[in-house]
Each structure stands twice: as structure tokens, then as C-alpha cells.
Write an enzyme that holds these catalytic residues in place. Sequence first.
Site, short mmCIF file in Angstrom:
data_model
loop_
_atom_site.label_atom_id
_atom_site.label_comp_id
_atom_site.label_asym_id
_atom_site.label_seq_id
_atom_site.Cartn_x
_atom_site.Cartn_y
_atom_site.Cartn_z
N HIS A 154 -29.64 -45.61 -31.77
CA HIS A 154 -29.37 -45.41 -33.20
C HIS A 154 -27.94 -44.93 -33.32
O HIS A 154 -27.65 -43.76 -33.14
CB HIS A 154 -30.34 -44.39 -33.79
CG HIS A 154 -30.19 -44.24 -35.26
ND1 HIS A 154 -30.03 -43.02 -35.85
CD2 HIS A 154 -30.16 -45.16 -36.25
CE1 HIS A 154 -29.90 -43.18 -37.15
NE2 HIS A 154 -29.99 -44.47 -37.42
N ILE A 198 -23.64 -45.58 -32.30
CA ILE A 198 -22.86 -45.61 -31.06
C ILE A 198 -21.48 -45.05 -31.39
O ILE A 198 -20.99 -45.20 -32.51
CB ILE A 198 -22.75 -47.05 -30.48
CG1 ILE A 198 -22.19 -47.01 -29.07
CG2 ILE A 198 -21.94 -47.95 -31.38
CD1 ILE A 198 -22.36 -48.31 -28.32
N GLU A 255 -27.34 -52.38 -34.97
CA GLU A 255 -27.52 -51.12 -35.68
C GLU A 255 -26.18 -50.49 -35.98
O GLU A 255 -25.99 -49.91 -37.04
CB GLU A 255 -28.40 -50.19 -34.85
CG GLU A 255 -29.03 -49.05 -35.64
CD GLU A 255 -28.05 -48.00 -36.10
OE1 GLU A 255 -28.12 -47.61 -37.28
OE2 GLU A 255 -27.20 -47.57 -35.31
N ASP A 256 -25.23 -50.56 -35.05
CA ASP A 256 -23.93 -49.93 -35.24
C ASP A 256 -22.90 -50.63 -34.35
O ASP A 256 -23.26 -51.31 -33.40
CB ASP A 256 -24.01 -48.45 -34.88
CG ASP A 256 -22.88 -47.63 -35.49
OD1 ASP A 256 -22.04 -48.18 -36.23
OD2 ASP A 256 -22.83 -46.42 -35.22
#
Length: 73
Positions: free
Chosen positions: A66, A68, A5-6
Amino acid sequence: ETGSEDIDILPNGLAFISSGLKYPGIKSFAPDKPGEIFLMDLNEDNPRAVELRISRGFDLALFNPHGISTYVD
């Protein structure tokens, strides 16, 4: 398996990667798997992501990372 996600890369080359985001209305390829945080050392010749263990007492079933970010002091 569930994708990243990140990612946040520190000045020393360590990368923290969040994975396993579940978002309403978007298909999840692993709906029963909790989110994860990985560490990758980009200074290595063949860097690979290693899952970080999350300490006891944390509800992993609800972990849905969601994004970082890191703070360097």
C-alpha cells in the site's frame, strides 16, 4: 492485471510501481495473487514495467503493498 496502487519516480527517470493492494470491502480481481513491485525506465523510447524479484525468505503470500516511497542518498 490488478492495477497500480502507487508510483515513485526517481530523479534519474526510474519509476517504482506497487501493485496488488487488497483492501477489505473492495473487490479484488486477483484475490490469490500476491502483491508486486515493478520497475520502469522512463528514459526508454518504449518504457515497460518489469516485475522485480523479491528475495528468498520473504512471505510473498502476505505481501500487500500500500504505497511506495524511495530514499535517495
